[in-house]
Design a protein around this motif. Structure first.
Motif, mmCIF file in Angstrom:
data_model
loop_
_atom_site.group_PDB
_atom_site.id
_atom_site.type_symbol
_atom_site.label_atom_id
_atom_site.label_comp_id
_atom_site.label_asym_id
_atom_site.label_seq_id
_atom_site.Cartn_x
_atom_site.Cartn_y
_atom_site.Cartn_z
ATOM 1 N N GLY A 71 85.144 50.590 13.285
ATOM 2 C CA GLY A 71 85.597 49.838 12.130
ATOM 3 C C GLY A 71 85.706 48.344 12.388
ATOM 4 O O GLY A 71 86.184 47.590 11.538
ATOM 5 N N GLN A 72 85.239 47.897 13.569
ATOM 6 C CA GLN A 72 85.283 46.486 13.934
ATOM 7 C C GLN A 72 84.000 45.775 13.508
ATOM 8 O O GLN A 72 82.970 46.403 13.257
ATOM 9 C CB GLN A 72 85.472 46.344 15.449
ATOM 10 N N ASP A 73 84.074 44.452 13.463
ATOM 11 C CA ASP A 73 82.907 43.644 13.135
ATOM 12 C C ASP A 73 81.845 43.803 14.229
ATOM 13 O O ASP A 73 82.168 43.680 15.424
ATOM 14 C CB ASP A 73 83.319 42.179 13.003
ATOM 15 N N VAL A 74 80.600 44.076 13.834
ATOM 16 C CA VAL A 74 79.533 44.327 14.801
ATOM 17 C C VAL A 74 79.289 43.104 15.685
ATOM 18 O O VAL A 74 79.099 43.233 16.896
ATOM 19 C CB VAL A 74 78.233 44.736 14.075
ATOM 20 N N SER A 75 79.308 41.914 15.093
ATOM 21 C CA SER A 75 79.061 40.686 15.857
ATOM 22 C C SER A 75 80.058 40.523 16.990
ATOM 23 O O SER A 75 79.687 40.209 18.135
ATOM 24 C CB SER A 75 79.122 39.463 14.937
ATOM 25 N N SER A 76 81.340 40.744 16.713
ATOM 26 C CA SER A 76 82.361 40.603 17.752
ATOM 27 C C SER A 76 82.226 41.686 18.813
ATOM 28 O O SER A 76 82.449 41.432 20.001
ATOM 29 C CB SER A 76 83.760 40.656 17.125
ATOM 30 N N GLU A 77 81.844 42.903 18.403
ATOM 31 C CA GLU A 77 81.646 43.994 19.362
ATOM 32 C C GLU A 77 80.516 43.659 20.336
ATOM 33 O O GLU A 77 80.628 43.899 21.545
ATOM 34 C CB GLU A 77 81.306 45.289 18.622
ATOM 35 N N ILE A 78 79.414 43.110 19.804
ATOM 36 C CA ILE A 78 78.257 42.789 20.648
ATOM 37 C C ILE A 78 78.543 41.570 21.520
ATOM 38 O O ILE A 78 78.251 41.573 22.721
ATOM 39 C CB ILE A 78 77.005 42.564 19.781
ATOM 40 N N LEU A 79 79.110 40.517 20.938
ATOM 41 C CA LEU A 79 79.384 39.289 21.696
ATOM 42 C C LEU A 79 80.377 39.530 22.828
ATOM 43 O O LEU A 79 80.354 38.829 23.838
ATOM 44 C CB LEU A 79 79.909 38.206 20.756
ATOM 45 N N LYS A 80 81.236 40.522 22.656
ATOM 46 C CA LYS A 80 82.205 40.847 23.699
ATOM 47 C C LYS A 80 81.518 41.453 24.916
ATOM 48 O O LYS A 80 81.974 41.301 26.050
ATOM 49 C CB LYS A 80 83.241 41.815 23.121
ATOM 50 N N ARG A 81 80.383 42.144 24.692
ATOM 51 C CA ARG A 81 79.690 42.843 25.774
ATOM 52 C C ARG A 81 78.415 42.150 26.224
ATOM 53 O O ARG A 81 77.860 42.489 27.277
ATOM 54 C CB ARG A 81 79.343 44.265 25.316
ATOM 55 N N LEU A 82 77.926 41.198 25.435
ATOM 56 C CA LEU A 82 76.645 40.556 25.733
ATOM 57 C C LEU A 82 76.640 39.755 27.036
ATOM 58 O O LEU A 82 75.672 39.835 27.805
ATOM 59 C CB LEU A 82 76.230 39.670 24.558
ATOM 60 N N PRO A 83 77.678 38.953 27.336
ATOM 61 C CA PRO A 83 77.614 38.099 28.539
ATOM 62 C C PRO A 83 77.357 38.856 29.835
ATOM 63 O O PRO A 83 76.535 38.421 30.652
ATOM 64 C CB PRO A 83 78.996 37.412 28.549
ATOM 65 N N ILE A 84 78.023 39.990 30.049
ATOM 66 C CA ILE A 84 77.849 40.710 31.315
ATOM 67 C C ILE A 84 76.431 41.252 31.445
ATOM 68 O O ILE A 84 75.835 41.226 32.528
ATOM 69 C CB ILE A 84 78.904 41.848 31.436
ATOM 70 N N THR A 85 75.851 41.719 30.329
ATOM 71 C CA THR A 85 74.466 42.217 30.371
ATOM 72 C C THR A 85 73.492 41.083 30.672
ATOM 73 O O THR A 85 72.557 41.245 31.468
ATOM 74 C CB THR A 85 74.099 42.888 29.031
#
Length: 306
Positions: A71-85
């Protein structure tokens, strides 16, 4: 290209069997009216073409929608995990580039020697090794038997702060990045070796050697400048493979990156998350290829001239 990728991805995801509401449809406590209401909330009751145009309209404003699961915003979910990848892939790419150049050139200069045979066997072993299998071997040997590295995760159970937190995270990433580096070396070493052998057979290299130039000068002025353009092109094309490989490794090592998020979202049919990750990955891949083309023009300014 992004538009074409979005169309193919959107159609492929919606053509896949089952859906996010599959479990609810099997639940006897969920009525058809309740499921229909949920589909209406997420816009899944509309025709597929209308869903696509609505999604594209939101994408143009960088609105990737709301995750079905969290139920969270997709952009925030991805940006939270993108840097480590991104960090994992960039580090792996830089190390693979450096090691492949060194080993490939070394093998070519020592053609048919024991060194050349060893490097060729190493590249063959690397090329044929599945990343998931090597990851399991690393965990068994380095984590379980030798107890040198953590099995999974990004942080220790005891929280750390400042520089100690960075060191702790780097310690957790040694094994996954090591796997990415090893499986990426094989094809690159063979490619560099093959290109170097062609350079060593060229007339301009024979002419340079006849002038009595030292090996370091031959390497700097004749071998490396002629190797760079095809190597840069190959690195640009290898970006999708590196990013795609992180999906498996992040799941095995329990790293909360974009790859793991994609895997979990694919299992749960979380369409907004899947499409968001696919579009961001496609954008980064195309950006990497464009940067590779610009670097090629820098290395050889005459490429764009007739």
């Amino acid at each position: 290209m992004l538009l074409l990728i979005s169309i193919i991805s959107f159609l492929a995801i919606h053509a896949a069997p089952n859906s996010f509401f599959g479990a609810g449809e099997l639940n006897p406590n969920m009525t058809k009216e309740a499921i229909a209401k949920l589909k209406a909330v997420y816009g899944l009751d509309k025709p597929l073409l209308e869903q696509y145009f609505s999604w594209m309209k939101n994408i143009l404003t960088l609105n990737f929608g709301i995750s079905f699961v969290s139920g969270q915003d997709v952009s925030s979910e991805i940006l939270k995990r993108l840097p480590i990848t991104l960090w994992m892939n960039i580090i792996a790419l830089v190390v693979v580039f450096g090691l492949s150049l060194f080993l490939g050139i070394k093998a070519a200069l020592k053609h048919d020697s024991k060194t050349d045979i060893f490097i060729r066997q190493l590249s063959l072993f690397s090329f044929s090794m599945p990343s998931f299998y090597l990851a399991l071997l690393f965990i068994i040997f380095f984590s379980i038997k030798l107890n040198l590295f953590p099995i999974a995760g990004l942080h220790s159970l005891t929280p750390k702060e400042g520089f100690a937190n960075i060191v702790d995270m780097a310690w957790h990433l040694v094994l996954p990045i090591g796997v990415m580096i090893f499986v990426g070396l094989g094809s690159m070493i063979v490619y560099v070796r093959s290109l170097t052998l062609e350079i060593l057979k060229s007339d301009y290299y024979y002419f340079a050697r006849s002038r009595g130039l030292r090996e370091k000068e031959l390497l700097r002025y004749y071998i490396l400048p002629n190797l760079m353009p095809p190597i840069v092109t190959l690195l640009g094309l290898s970006l999708p493979g590196l990013i795609g490989g992180s999906v498996i490794l992040e799941s095995i090592f329990g790293i909360e990156g974009m790859g793991q998020l994609f895997y979990i979202s694919a299992l749960s049919r979380d369409y907004p998350i899947i499409m968001g990750i696919l579009m961001i990955t496609a954008f980064l891949t195309l950006l990497g290829n464009m940067l590779a083309d610009l670097l090629l023009l820098k290395l050889n300014p005459y490429m764009n001239r007739e």
